[in-house]
Enzyme design. Structure first.
Site, PDB file in Angstrom:
ATOM      1  N   MET A  78      11.327  24.796  -1.870  1.00 59.86           N
ATOM      2  CA  MET A  78      10.464  23.824  -2.529  1.00 59.86           C
ATOM      3  C   MET A  78      11.264  22.871  -3.419  1.00 59.86           C
ATOM      4  SD  MET A  78       7.223  24.418  -5.091  1.00 59.86           S
ATOM      5  CE  MET A  78       6.194  25.192  -3.840  1.00 59.86           C
TER       6      MET A  78
ATOM      7  N   LYS B  60       0.837  -1.198   0.000  1.00 55.25           N
ATOM      8  CA  LYS B  60       0.000   0.000   0.000  1.00 55.25           C
ATOM      9  C   LYS B  60       0.870   1.245   0.000  1.00 55.25           C
ATOM     10  CE  LYS B  60      -0.550  -0.235   5.022  1.00 55.25           C
ATOM     11  NZ  LYS B  60      -0.887   0.864   5.891  1.00 55.25           N
TER      12      LYS B  60
ATOM     13  N   ARG C 138     -10.170   1.393  15.286  1.00 51.23           N
ATOM     14  CA  ARG C 138     -10.239   1.916  13.920  1.00 51.23           C
ATOM     15  C   ARG C 138     -11.433   1.290  13.206  1.00 51.23           C
ATOM     16  NH1 ARG C 138      -4.517   2.073  10.967  1.00 51.23           N
ATOM     17  NH2 ARG C 138      -4.882  -0.163  10.746  1.00 51.23           N
TER      18      ARG C 138
END
Length: 387
Positions: free
Chosen positions: A322, A35, A134
Site C-alpha cells: 500500500m 476534468k 453515451r
C-alpha cells in the site's frame, strides 16, 4: 514534503497548448479539458496556465470541479461534459457552469433554477449522440430537441456537440466510423439551422481528431490528453510527422520518489507479501516509499515496469504494498539512501519511461496512469524559474 511527489512542469503544459494551437486555425476556439483534476495534474494550476495560453473554454466533468475553478478565480466559460444530479443544478447555475443537455426535461431543471435565481440567458450545449452511445439526442431528433430547449425560459442554446468513439484509431473501419459520426453531426446541426435556431458553437474534436482531422474542427476543439504530453493512441508523433504535421508534446507530470533504504539479501531470500519473488543470487534491494495508495498499481510489478535511479532502470521485486515497494539493484553498489527514484515522466528530470510506456506494459492508457496518482501525492508545480 514527502519523498514521493508528482512534479508538474507548467512550461511543458504551456508548450503543449501552444503546439496544439499551431495546428488549429486562429478563428477556432479551444476548450481545454481540466476534468479529473486535470487528468491528475492539478486542475487549478493547469487551468490558470491554460487561460494564460488563450483557452476559450475549460472542460470539467462535475459541478464540484467547476466550483473549485470558480473559487480559484477562473472566469472563462466552463463546459460540464457529464450530467449532474438534480440537487447539483442550483450550484451549476450559480457558478455559471455550462451543462450538456439532450432533452427538454433535463434542460428544464436549469430553466426553473434560473427563474429562482433571477438569472437569464443561461447557456447550455445540445449533445448529439452520433455513435458513442453515451449521452445525447439522436441526430434525427436534434431539431425537435433544440426547439424544445429554445422554448424554455431563461435558457439559450450556446452550442452543439458530439463525441467521437474511435478517432484515435487508424483502422479503416474506424476511420469510416468517425467520418460517419461527423456527417451525422453536421446533418444534425443543419437541421437545427433549418428550424430557424442558431446552433451556437459547434464542436466535436477530441485530442485525436484535433491533430488528425482539421476538416472537422468546426467552431471549437476539445483537446484532452495531448495537453498533458501524450499522443492519442495510434495518432502518434511518427504518424503525424509522416503527414507533415510536426508537433512536439512533452510529459507534464514526473512521478518520483526516493530510495529510503538499501539492504543486502542472500540467494533464497523472499521479498514482499505472499513471498512471490525469491532472490536467485546474492543481491541488493532498495525500498521506495510509494505504493498502490499513491498510484503504484500492484500489477506494475508483474508487468515489467521498472524504476530509474541514477540513469539506470531497475526491476520491481515482490508485490507492491500500500505504501512501499522494492526494486532490485543486483550488484550495483553506487545507489544509496535518498537517491532519487523516477517512475515515469520527463526525461530531463531523470525518467527513462513515460506514462505511455507504463500504460503499454500494464494494458491500459496513459490517462489512467496519470489520473491514478492519488491525492496524497503532493503536486509540485515547476516553471523555468523554479527548475
Amino acid at each position: 514534503m514527502r519523498a514521493t511527489r508528482a512534479l508538474i512542469h507548467l512550461d511543458n503544459l504551456r508548450n503543449n497548448i501552444l503546439q496544439i494551437k499551431s495546428c488549429v486555425a486562429s478563428d477556432v476556439k479551444m476548450c481545454i479539458a481540466v476534468k479529473a483534476d486535470a487528468y491528475g495534474h492539478g486542475a487549478v494550476e493547469c487551468a490558470r496556465t491554460a487561460c494564460e495560453c488563450g483557452a476559450d473554454f475549460l472542460a470539467v466533468a462535475t459541478v464540484d470541479e467547476g466550483i473549485e475553478l470558480r473559487n480559484a478565480g477562473i472566469k472563462v466559460p466552463l463546459l460540464m461534459l457529464s450530467l449532474c444530479a438534480p440537487e447539483e443544478v442550483k450550484n451549476a447555475v450559480a457558478y455559471d457552469i455550462t451543462p450538456l443537455v439532450f432533452d427538454a426535461e433535463y434542460a428544464g431543471l436549469f430553466s426553473k433554477e434560473c427563474t429562482l435565481q433571477g438569472k437569464k440567458d443561461f447557456s447550455v450545449h445540445l449533445a448529439v449522440d452520433t455513435g458513442m452511445g453515451r449521452i445525447g439526442c439522436l441526430p434525427c431528433e436534434a431539431a425537435q430537441t433544440a426547439a424544445g430547449i429554445a422554448a424554455l425560459d431563461n435558457i439559450v442554446l450556446g452550442g452543439m456537440c458530439t463525441h467521437f468513439a474511435v478517432s484515435d484509431s487508424l483502422k479503416a473501419s474506424d476511420c469510416e466510423y468517425t467520418e460517419r459520426q461527423f456527417k451525422l453531426f453536421k446533418d444534425a446541426v443543419e437541421s437545427v439551422r433549418k428550424a430557424g435556431i442558431d446552433p451556437g458553437i459547434c464542436h466535436c474534436c477530441n485530442s485525436a481528431a484535433t491533430l488528425n482531422n482539421p476538416e472537422m474542427h468546426l467552431d471549437m476543439v476539445r483537446p484532452g490528453i495531448i495537453v498533458y504530453g501524450y499522443y492519442a493512441d495510434e495518432i502518434s508523433k511518427e504518424f503525424l510527422e509522416a503527414k507533415g504535421i510536426r508537433i512536439d508534446l512533452r510529459p507534464v507530470m514526473t512521478f518520483e520518489s526516493e530510495v529510503c533504504a538499501v539492504r543486502s539479501f542472500r540467494a533464497g531470500a523472499s521479498i514482499g507479501y505472499g513471498c512471490t519473488w525469491t532472490a536467485d543470487r546474492d543481491t541488493r534491494i532498495a525500498v521506495i516509499p510509494a505504493g498502490y495508495a499513491d498510484g503504484m498499481l500492484r500489477n506494475f510489478s508483474t508487468a515489467g515496469v521498472k524504476v530509474s535511479v541514477n540513469g539506470k532502470n531497475y526491476p520491481i521485486r515482490g508485490r507492491i504494498c500500500m505504501d512501499q515497494f522494492m526494486i532490485e539493484l543486483g550488484n550495483d553498489t553506487e545507489t544509496c539512501r535518498w537517491d532519487k527514484a523516477v517512475i515515469f515522466g520527463d526525461k530531463d528530470f531523470g525518467a527513462l519511461q513515460t506514462a505511455d510506456d507504463v500504460a503499454r506494459l500494464t494494458g491500459t492508457i496513459s490517462y489512467e496512469i496519470t489520473c491514478g496518482i492519488s491525492k496524497r501525492v503532493p503536486r509540485v508545480f515547476l516553471t523555468s524559474h523554479t527548475r
